[in-house]
Scaffold this active site. Sequence first.
Site, mmCIF file in Angstrom:
data_model
loop_
_atom_site.group_PDB
_atom_site.id
_atom_site.type_symbol
_atom_site.label_atom_id
_atom_site.label_comp_id
_atom_site.label_asym_id
_atom_site.label_seq_id
_atom_site.Cartn_x
_atom_site.Cartn_y
_atom_site.Cartn_z
ATOM 1 N N TYR A 150 10.531 -2.838 -14.783
ATOM 2 C CA TYR A 150 9.768 -4.037 -15.164
ATOM 3 C C TYR A 150 9.576 -4.963 -13.960
ATOM 4 O O TYR A 150 8.481 -5.493 -13.721
ATOM 5 C CB TYR A 150 10.539 -4.730 -16.285
ATOM 6 C CG TYR A 150 9.905 -5.961 -16.874
ATOM 7 C CD1 TYR A 150 8.817 -5.869 -17.735
ATOM 8 C CD2 TYR A 150 10.433 -7.230 -16.608
ATOM 9 C CE1 TYR A 150 8.265 -7.008 -18.299
ATOM 10 C CE2 TYR A 150 9.892 -8.363 -17.173
ATOM 11 C CZ TYR A 150 8.807 -8.248 -18.015
ATOM 12 O OH TYR A 150 8.268 -9.375 -18.570
ATOM 13 N N LYS A 167 6.040 -6.027 -12.334
ATOM 14 C CA LYS A 167 5.600 -7.431 -12.324
ATOM 15 C C LYS A 167 5.290 -7.910 -10.910
ATOM 16 O O LYS A 167 4.375 -8.708 -10.705
ATOM 17 C CB LYS A 167 6.674 -8.308 -12.982
ATOM 18 C CG LYS A 167 6.766 -8.125 -14.496
ATOM 19 C CD LYS A 167 5.412 -8.253 -15.166
ATOM 20 C CE LYS A 167 5.468 -8.654 -16.613
ATOM 21 N NZ LYS A 167 4.117 -8.747 -17.222
#
Length: 301
Positions: A166, A170
């Site tokens: 993640y 991002k």
Amino acid sequence: MTDIRYDGRVAIITGAGGGLGKTYALMLSARGAKIVVNDLGGNPDGTGAGTSMADATVKEIVEKGGEAIANYDSVSTPEGGEAITKSALDAFGRVDIVINNAGILRDKTFAKMTPADLESVLDVHVKGAFYTSIPAFRVMKENNYGRMVFTASAAGLFGNFGQTNYGAAKMALVGLSNVLSLEGAKNNIKTNVIAPIAKTRMTEALLGGFADAVKADHVTPLVAYLTSEQCQLSHEVFSVGGGRYSRIFVGLTPGWFAGKGKTATPEDIREHLDQIRSTDGYIIPASIADEMKLLLDTLKG
Ligand code: NAI
């Protein structure tokens, strides 16, 4: 100053069937924008799909007197991305705003990370932002107008245990926005990034006692500003949560120079670490050109 409004503007908001995306859809529509409410309607881990989430947001907008259509495509395929822009053009004839907000979580420590956990997270966050934004960007270029927001996370910008997939996804969006802000500049297309902290279905369990202090509605005004005509910022990153709005930036320190024509030894590096790492006199490069200028100035003495 006049109120911020979006009359005549068309906004694509991905993942707008709930959480943060829904608040953006409601605020922009209340101020005159026509909205494409995109949502795959699945679970927080990316499994499943359904129409009820996007439909519920559209229903709420229409009941309040706004204009919106639902789109149920996944952002994570080229066909899905194309279909989202096509639905905006078919229903409303243009695209002015894209809020890349759809997201999923597959938290795992690095040693336990599986290819499926990595790929599904990269597919939705990174490829999803590309596939949604490329067709819309082409329309924006023709119209010489566009506002885009990408949704990053402190997990990548600052680091968070158990979120390598993640966090990497991002941070990729910061790079995407930085480059796109340069490519879009001559066509009045501004792109910025937010790193939100808010209680949603994705974070409710993670935030603990802190959750009730960080409402999704606290994030909405910043995204509304960044997607407005009045916003002239581009290439920026903001931290936003609980009513606090703050800039995050990538800075470059003056560093230590080995000297004209000299090559440092590893021991030189060890001895100059304090100067290399000192943040005194840092700059915030607006593009790679600012780093090159600093280097050339250093080389020239
Ligand atoms: P959420 O789970 O309520 O919203 C995400 C939405 O994206 C869901 O409605 C989901 O159905 C939709 N979605 C997932 N995969 C999709 C796909 N392939 N295509 C289209 N739609 C899809 O969670 P939340 O918190 O509102 O998240 C919004 C964004 O903010 C996400 O990108 C998330 O990673 C990011 N974020 C949120 C934080 C928070 O504190 N809530 C912190 C940092 C980032």
